[in-house]
Design a protein around this motif. Structure first.
Motif, mmCIF file in Angstrom:
data_model
loop_
_atom_site.group_PDB
_atom_site.id
_atom_site.type_symbol
_atom_site.label_atom_id
_atom_site.label_comp_id
_atom_site.label_asym_id
_atom_site.label_seq_id
_atom_site.Cartn_x
_atom_site.Cartn_y
_atom_site.Cartn_z
ATOM 1 N N ALA A 1 0.843 -1.207 0.000
ATOM 2 C CA ALA A 1 0.000 0.000 0.000
ATOM 3 C C ALA A 1 0.873 1.250 0.000
ATOM 4 O O ALA A 1 0.611 2.216 -0.734
ATOM 5 C CB ALA A 1 -0.936 -0.020 1.203
ATOM 6 N N LEU B 1 -0.674 4.607 -1.620
ATOM 7 C CA LEU B 1 -2.039 4.627 -1.087
ATOM 8 C C LEU B 1 -2.127 5.077 0.364
ATOM 9 O O LEU B 1 -3.227 5.359 0.866
ATOM 10 C CB LEU B 1 -2.655 3.214 -1.180
ATOM 11 C CG LEU B 1 -2.702 2.572 -2.561
ATOM 12 C CD1 LEU B 1 -3.302 1.170 -2.454
ATOM 13 C CD2 LEU B 1 -3.493 3.420 -3.534
ATOM 14 N N TYR C 1 -6.946 3.214 1.958
ATOM 15 C CA TYR C 1 -7.205 2.067 1.079
ATOM 16 C C TYR C 1 -8.081 1.077 1.825
ATOM 17 O O TYR C 1 -8.413 1.276 3.001
ATOM 18 C CB TYR C 1 -5.883 1.419 0.645
ATOM 19 C CG TYR C 1 -4.932 1.074 1.772
ATOM 20 C CD1 TYR C 1 -4.980 -0.161 2.415
ATOM 21 C CD2 TYR C 1 -3.978 1.991 2.214
ATOM 22 C CE1 TYR C 1 -4.104 -0.474 3.447
ATOM 23 C CE2 TYR C 1 -3.101 1.687 3.236
ATOM 24 C CZ TYR C 1 -3.158 0.449 3.848
ATOM 25 O OH TYR C 1 -2.296 0.143 4.862
ATOM 26 N N LEU D 1 -6.420 -5.767 -1.966
ATOM 27 C CA LEU D 1 -5.969 -4.427 -1.595
ATOM 28 C C LEU D 1 -6.476 -3.471 -2.669
ATOM 29 O O LEU D 1 -6.093 -3.596 -3.841
ATOM 30 C CB LEU D 1 -4.446 -4.383 -1.499
ATOM 31 C CG LEU D 1 -3.809 -2.989 -1.375
ATOM 32 C CD1 LEU D 1 -4.266 -2.278 -0.102
ATOM 33 C CD2 LEU D 1 -2.286 -3.112 -1.408
#
Ligand code: AMP
Length: 115
Positions: A73, A78, A83, A104
């Motif tokens: 991530a 992100l 997220y 994800l």
């Protein structure tokens, strides 16, 4: 013997995937039908069908998977906006591939509740 799942075949290198991360315990690759600008699947290499098949011995593995999810991530940019991590369990929970996996999702605003 039942047929290997599509994810087992990806782990074994029998079919291609767009891999973003791999170590001795897990693999992460882009979902073939992305539902967001970033949609990556993180899977253990150990064959576990779903959350329902987890045992206490799998606890370190699940912790590791979340460390990997956090790393991916961040690598995907992100972390600041946020997220979502989803694990569908069983047909009624929306699971279609019976090899444990975390979705994800990020890169857009994600609505709640899901459908
Ligand atoms: P689930 O419905 O939670 O079991 O999620 C399975 C996911 O696997 C779906 O989002 C599919 O788009 C994805 N998927 C199926 N086959 C492949 C593949 N060969 N490569 C990448 N993702 C796949």
């Amino acid at each position: 013997m039942s047929e290997p799942t599509i994810f087992k075949r990806i782990i074994d290198g029998e079919i291609p995937a767009n891999i973003v991360y791999e170590d001795d315990q897990c693999l992460a690759f882009h979902d073939v039908a992305p539902q967001a600008p970033v949609h990556i699947l993180v899977i253990p290499k150990k064959e576990i069908a779903s959350i329902e098949q987890l045992t206490p011995t799998d606890q370190p593995l699940i912790g590791h998977l979340f460390s990997v999810i956090q790393k991916i991530a961040r690598d995907q940019g992100l972390a600041d906006d946020g997220y979502r991590v989803i694990c569908n369990c069983g047909a009624g929970g929306g699971q279609t591939v019976f090899h444990l996996h975390y979705h994800l999702l990020g890169g857009r605003t994600l609505e709640w509740p899901p459908g």
